[in-house]
Design an enzyme around this catalytic site. Sequence first.
Site, short mmCIF file in Angstrom:
data_model
loop_
_atom_site.label_atom_id
_atom_site.label_comp_id
_atom_site.label_asym_id
_atom_site.label_seq_id
_atom_site.Cartn_x
_atom_site.Cartn_y
_atom_site.Cartn_z
N HIS A 20 0.84 -1.20 0.00
CA HIS A 20 0.00 0.00 0.00
C HIS A 20 0.88 1.25 0.00
CE1 HIS A 20 -3.70 2.14 0.46
NE2 HIS A 20 -3.50 2.52 1.71
N TRP A 54 -6.88 5.62 2.15
CA TRP A 54 -8.20 5.05 2.37
C TRP A 54 -9.08 5.99 3.21
CZ3 TRP A 54 -7.18 -0.81 3.82
CH2 TRP A 54 -6.73 -1.48 2.67
#
Length: 670
Positions: free
Chosen positions: A259, A285
């Site tokens: 990520h 996110w």
Amino acid sequence: MLTASSALMSEQRWQTGAKGSLQNLKKFNNQDFNHLRALCLSQGLLFEDATFPAHVSSIGPNLLPEDKLQQIQWKRPTELQQNPYLIMDGVSRFDIMQGEIGCCWMLAALGSLTLQKQFLENVLPKDQGFQDNYAGIFHFRFWQYGDWVDVVIDDQLPFLNGRYLSVHPRTSNEFWPSLLEKAYAKLRGSYQNLHGGYLSDALVDLTGGVQVQLSLKDPPPDLEEILKAADKSKCLIVCSTSGQLRRNIELRNGIVRGHAYTVTGTVKLRYKNGWKHIIRIWNPWGYREWKGPWSDDSPQWKYVEPKCREALLRNKDDGEFWMSCENFQEQFSWLYICNSTPTFLDFGDQHCTMWSVARHIDLWSPVLAPGRNSYSSGAVSTNPQYFFEVPDYDPKSYNVVISLMQRHAEDMQDTKTLKIGFLITMNNSKILKQNFSLSRDVTDYYILNPGTYALIPATTEDQEFEFLLRIFIKSQDYNENSNPLPRPLLPMDVPRQNQDSSYKAVFLRYAKQGSAIDASQLQQLLNEVILQDEMTSLGGRFSFDSCRGILSLMDLNSNGQLTLQEFRILWQSLAKYMDIFSKEDRNHSGFLGVSELKNAIQTAGLATNEHLLLLMTLRYGNAARRIGFSDFVCCMLRLETMTYAFQNLAEGRSQISMTPIEWLTLAMYT
């Protein structure tokens, strides 16, 4: 004959107002935002972008299963909200929330962009919105291979099962994140091409700057200093975790594998009886945070002064958290930093430093590639070389950054990324540095001693590619009252000429109806442009006969004229030989003697012997066997041309066989 595999003349396209600058943008797909918006407003229509339509072709064939692709719906913000806005209460990283598409690499860079207004204003134009002159059309700017490009889109956004397929705004009626991402998807060919990418590419595309990648598993010893300098100088900073095969897997400590994150701040604060360096990080996110030391509820904050704690700690589930530098290196794999110049290397005891930059667009030909297995000194000497001068320096300070970028076609999904890199030599000696990587952008930074260096771009594959080369050099003890730092000295430049004297501008000034140059026009050009410099003019002017000889050497079409392409090859040769001549003419007499001519030939990577030197000084020199610049150019162009002609004829053969007409053609016209 000379071929296009020779190094090409660098174009000065970064001046204010030049095509591709922020003042004169290139139009992606030749779409003009103002013209299209005015047309839609006059007709009472909402814009529909035929070049990136509301269709599965803009999504990409492999992003979703076929049945889900057919379920995608496209909706405009005006269909979703009664009162939509492009921007509400300014632009913030907290406006962004990642959607179904795994484009965290782009959103991490975008989150960093929101912190640096000097870059944000370049990407997000202010002349648009939903309140005034709304016509369903928006535009955004990105930097592509040396040019700022304006990308026009319509505002139809993809939805799947009633949810944003792509990035969605935290505030329901604020749409800049979704529209900007759509423009970037269009630039890269499809939304599918945002599903996994390179952080370094996004940083450069959003800034036009120079980026560096640092491994946190094998970090430089001055990592903390680089981080602090990057934060202080307003760089874009992002980082990533390992786990490319198992992406988006959340660990127990809250970190997500495979990520990308944004580094939003660094600080050194008093902690207990000492000091602690902590780093603030944001998850695109919009949730999922670090649960270890220095996280929102960790006990470490109890030992921080209340005022400092209140200023730093934001105890919200917004994806942002603090962690120590030690934990940062343990949990993350790569750190990426980007700025207009390498200010992230300005740390320690340095004062008032400045970076100069030289930019060159060129075409790499595999004919001169050093080879896949080894790089001999002979191979290096025949390759296009870019010389740069390193001034006095601080031996503890990085002072040179090299960035080499290979050009990607506009249809980026079909582009093959080559393994490219560069070699650095000094005084034609052995290779000092080399760096090769299978990536769009190869960048490295060095501490180099004062002197003149040669840089050779290269690829390990037998394939031609276009590249952008940038050389950044630091000047110590610069102050506002001193003269600006001169550009590094490169053989592809003719720094003695006016700024507007790129080869195209010069060609168009003298060409017959803008299409070709004959011998008389070439003579006028060389005497008026090249001989502006006192040193080059001392040895005499270019005669008409010598210009006919030069033209015949460069005339690949054998029609008695030079096209723009042929003139470009001549222009880069003139720049190269002007640089060599000035270096070898150490007493500034305007002439080269026999020994100086020998050194010049060796510097050019060509062969000679004493007998050949004698013949050349008899043919091109004056009574004292000294050669001025105009005659030196004629001599070197013929020597180089005939050398390459022989090499081409002899390639793969122990003997050369020519008919009398072939030999006479070569001897009489070249």
